[in-house]
Write a protein that holds these residues in place. Structure first.
Motif, PDB file in Angstrom:
ATOM      1  N   HIS A  30      22.322  45.369  36.785  1.00  0.00           N
ATOM      2  CA  HIS A  30      22.569  45.625  35.366  1.00  0.00           C
ATOM      3  C   HIS A  30      23.601  46.738  35.234  1.00  0.00           C
ATOM      4  N   VAL A  31      24.727  46.400  34.655  1.00  0.00           N
ATOM      5  CA  VAL A  31      25.844  47.349  34.558  1.00  0.00           C
ATOM      6  C   VAL A  31      26.302  47.440  33.113  1.00  0.00           C
ATOM      7  N   ALA A  32      26.549  48.666  32.664  1.00  0.00           N
ATOM      8  CA  ALA A  32      27.200  48.868  31.365  1.00  0.00           C
ATOM      9  C   ALA A  32      28.634  49.274  31.638  1.00  0.00           C
ATOM     10  N   LEU A  33      29.571  48.536  31.067  1.00  0.00           N
ATOM     11  CA  LEU A  33      30.991  48.862  31.210  1.00  0.00           C
ATOM     12  C   LEU A  33      31.434  49.627  29.964  1.00  0.00           C
ATOM     13  N   ILE A  34      32.012  50.808  30.169  1.00  0.00           N
ATOM     14  CA  ILE A  34      32.480  51.634  29.042  1.00  0.00           C
ATOM     15  C   ILE A  34      34.000  51.778  29.169  1.00  0.00           C
ATOM     16  N   HIS A  35      34.707  51.507  28.076  1.00  0.00           N
ATOM     17  CA  HIS A  35      36.175  51.622  28.138  1.00  0.00           C
ATOM     18  C   HIS A  35      36.732  52.004  26.770  1.00  0.00           C
ATOM     19  N   PRO A  36      37.917  52.615  26.716  1.00  0.00           N
ATOM     20  CA  PRO A  36      38.522  52.969  25.423  1.00  0.00           C
ATOM     21  C   PRO A  36      39.017  51.725  24.687  1.00  0.00           C
ATOM     22  N   VAL A  37      38.992  51.816  23.381  1.00  0.00           N
ATOM     23  CA  VAL A  37      39.300  50.668  22.536  1.00  0.00           C
ATOM     24  C   VAL A  37      40.734  50.178  22.744  1.00  0.00           C
ATOM     25  N   ASP A  38      41.646  51.064  23.152  1.00  0.00           N
ATOM     26  CA  ASP A  38      43.057  50.665  23.267  1.00  0.00           C
ATOM     27  C   ASP A  38      43.444  50.255  24.688  1.00  0.00           C
ATOM     28  N   LEU A  39      42.461  50.067  25.562  1.00  0.00           N
ATOM     29  CA  LEU A  39      42.810  49.688  26.946  1.00  0.00           C
ATOM     30  C   LEU A  39      43.342  48.250  26.975  1.00  0.00           C
ATOM     31  N   PRO A  40      44.418  47.970  27.747  1.00  0.00           N
ATOM     32  CA  PRO A  40      44.922  46.598  27.814  1.00  0.00           C
ATOM     33  C   PRO A  40      43.798  45.609  28.167  1.00  0.00           C
ATOM     34  N   ALA A  41      43.753  44.503  27.397  1.00  0.00           N
ATOM     35  CA  ALA A  41      42.634  43.547  27.500  1.00  0.00           C
ATOM     36  C   ALA A  41      42.512  42.955  28.901  1.00  0.00           C
ATOM     37  N   GLN A  42      43.641  42.847  29.620  1.00  0.00           N
ATOM     38  CA  GLN A  42      43.546  42.199  30.940  1.00  0.00           C
ATOM     39  C   GLN A  42      42.734  43.038  31.943  1.00  0.00           C
ATOM     40  N   PHE A  43      42.729  44.376  31.771  1.00  0.00           N
ATOM     41  CA  PHE A  43      41.940  45.208  32.701  1.00  0.00           C
ATOM     42  C   PHE A  43      40.447  45.037  32.404  1.00  0.00           C
ATOM     43  N   VAL A  44      40.107  44.998  31.107  1.00  0.00           N
ATOM     44  CA  VAL A  44      38.700  44.812  30.724  1.00  0.00           C
ATOM     45  C   VAL A  44      38.229  43.442  31.227  1.00  0.00           C
ATOM     46  N   ALA A  45      39.073  42.428  31.027  1.00  0.00           N
ATOM     47  CA  ALA A  45      38.698  41.068  31.443  1.00  0.00           C
ATOM     48  C   ALA A  45      38.505  41.001  32.957  1.00  0.00           C
ATOM     49  N   ALA A  46      39.368  41.690  33.714  1.00  0.00           N
ATOM     50  CA  ALA A  46      39.251  41.654  35.181  1.00  0.00           C
ATOM     51  C   ALA A  46      37.932  42.273  35.624  1.00  0.00           C
ATOM     52  N   VAL A  47      37.554  43.397  34.998  1.00  0.00           N
ATOM     53  CA  VAL A  47      36.298  44.060  35.395  1.00  0.00           C
ATOM     54  C   VAL A  47      35.107  43.216  34.948  1.00  0.00           C
ATOM     55  N   GLN A  48      35.209  42.646  33.759  1.00  0.00           N
ATOM     56  CA  GLN A  48      34.093  41.804  33.291  1.00  0.00           C
ATOM     57  C   GLN A  48      33.894  40.613  34.238  1.00  0.00           C
TER      58      GLN A  48
END
Ligand code: GLY
Length: 348
Positions: A30-48
């Motif tokens: 179980h992991v919670a990913l925390i990131h800033p709202v303006d982070l490029p979407a491709q980095f969030v998608a890669a981690v997800q």
């Protein structure tokens, strides 16, 4: 790819290389990913895609996330998502985001595993390594926090490609500082045309700059001694950030502050390292400073965290890689300030 080990009670590794965000592996389910709202979407998608987080929590951009209010909101979301004691928090973003995420990890359920995924040069070289986490108060920066070292750090150099050039050059100040206090080979390498996103010497230079901090925090996690040397240039830098209301960014202020510290170091009997700090400022090309008097910065320098009951102390250099901590007489501070002003007036 390079891997740097950080020692201590719970050793961990810092990996540096391209494409890491899509290859993450951690043992927690179980992991919670925390990131800033303006982070490029491709980095969030890669981690997800690689971590399959139970919950993804967006926080405000830059230092706006480092408040008790944002922390409270994040903690509520961790609880609402039922992140268990054997779960984890992953902080993705710049230094402010990873500081906030780390403190949420340190305080939720009295501490869950934390992973750092820095996406700025400043975050990789400084904030992500060493376990300093926390938030700001209206009264000052980082006044609430905890030492909560991560279980692993992944510095994906692909994330640096999206950084504006000024933000990359800002972050280089901490790498250059590691050259001055510990590894002089970094000085030339940071100023090389190949030290840029995608550049031929980026990965090794970055890894060697991180290795300096990794060594320091392995020996002195809680800043009982040599960790204070990481603050070379920071006494004036923090004052410049405060007095300009952060129009001068942290890395730019560190660039300016290192030159002041080099002047002080020479005037206190050390080697003349000012050609190095001036060369860095000319390379970094920071935002220009407003007209400043010595009296504008002294109240902020007096509040520096290296101050004790007898007053402010500076990190100075006897020579390259020879830092020490000392008090400096006020007339020396004042005359060095005049010299520094003349020197920096043409660099910003
Ligand atoms: N940024 C200084 C330290 O981590 O100690």
């Amino acid at each position: 790819m390079r891997r740097i080990g950080v020692g201590g009670a719970q050793p961990y590794g810092v990996e540096v290389g391209a494409g890491l965000l899509s290859r993450l592996q951690i043992p927690q389910r179980h992991v919670a990913l925390i990131h800033p709202v303006d982070l490029p979407a491709q980095f969030v998608a890669a981690v997800q895609a690689s971590l399959s987080p139970t919950v993804t929590i967006e926080i405000p951009a830059r230092d706006d996330c480092k408040t008790l209010e944002v922390l409270a909101g994040v903690l509520s979301k961790l609880a609402a998502a039922n992140i268990p004691r054997d779960g984890a928090v992953a902080g993705l973003g710049g230094g402010a985001a990873t500081d906030l995420a780390g403190f949420a990890a340190a305080s939720y359920l009295r501490g869950v595993a934390f992973y750092t995924l820095p996406t700025t040069l400043l975050g990789m070289v400084d904030a992500a390594v060493g376990g300093k986490t926390g938030v700001n108060l209206p009264e000052g920066k980082n006044l609430v926090g905890a030492f909560w070292p991560p279980r692993a750090v992944w510095c994906d150099t692909d994330t640096l490609v999206t950084l504006p050039e000024a933000v990359f050059r800002e972050g280089a100040a901490e790498a250059y500082k590691h050259g001055l206090i510990s590894d002089p080979s970094l000085l030339e390498r940071v100023l090389s045309p190949e030290f840029k996103p995608g550049g031929a010497n980026l990965e090794d230079t970055l890894a060697d700059a991180i290795a300096v901090k990794a060594g320091v925090v392995t020996r002195d996690l809680t800043e009982q001694g040599e960790r204070a040397y990481l603050n070379f240039g920071h006494t004036l830098a923090h004052a410049l950030e405060a007095v300009t209301d952060h129009a001068v960014t942290h890395g730019e202020a560190v660039g300016y502050g290192m030159h002041y510290a080099a002047i002080l170091s020479r005037n206190m009997g050390g080697a003349d390292l000012t050609p190095h700090t001036l060369a860095f400022l000319k390379w970094q090309w920071p935002a220009p400073l407003p007209p400043l008097a010595f009296e504008d910065v002294t109240p902020y320098m007096a509040r520096d965290k290296k101050a004790d009951t007898q007053g402010v102390r500076f990190v100075l250099l006897c020579d390259l890689a020879q830092p020490y901590l000392t008090r400096v007489p006020e007339d020396t501070l004042r005359s060095a300030f005049r010299e520094w002003q003349t020197a920096v007036s043409g660099t910003g």
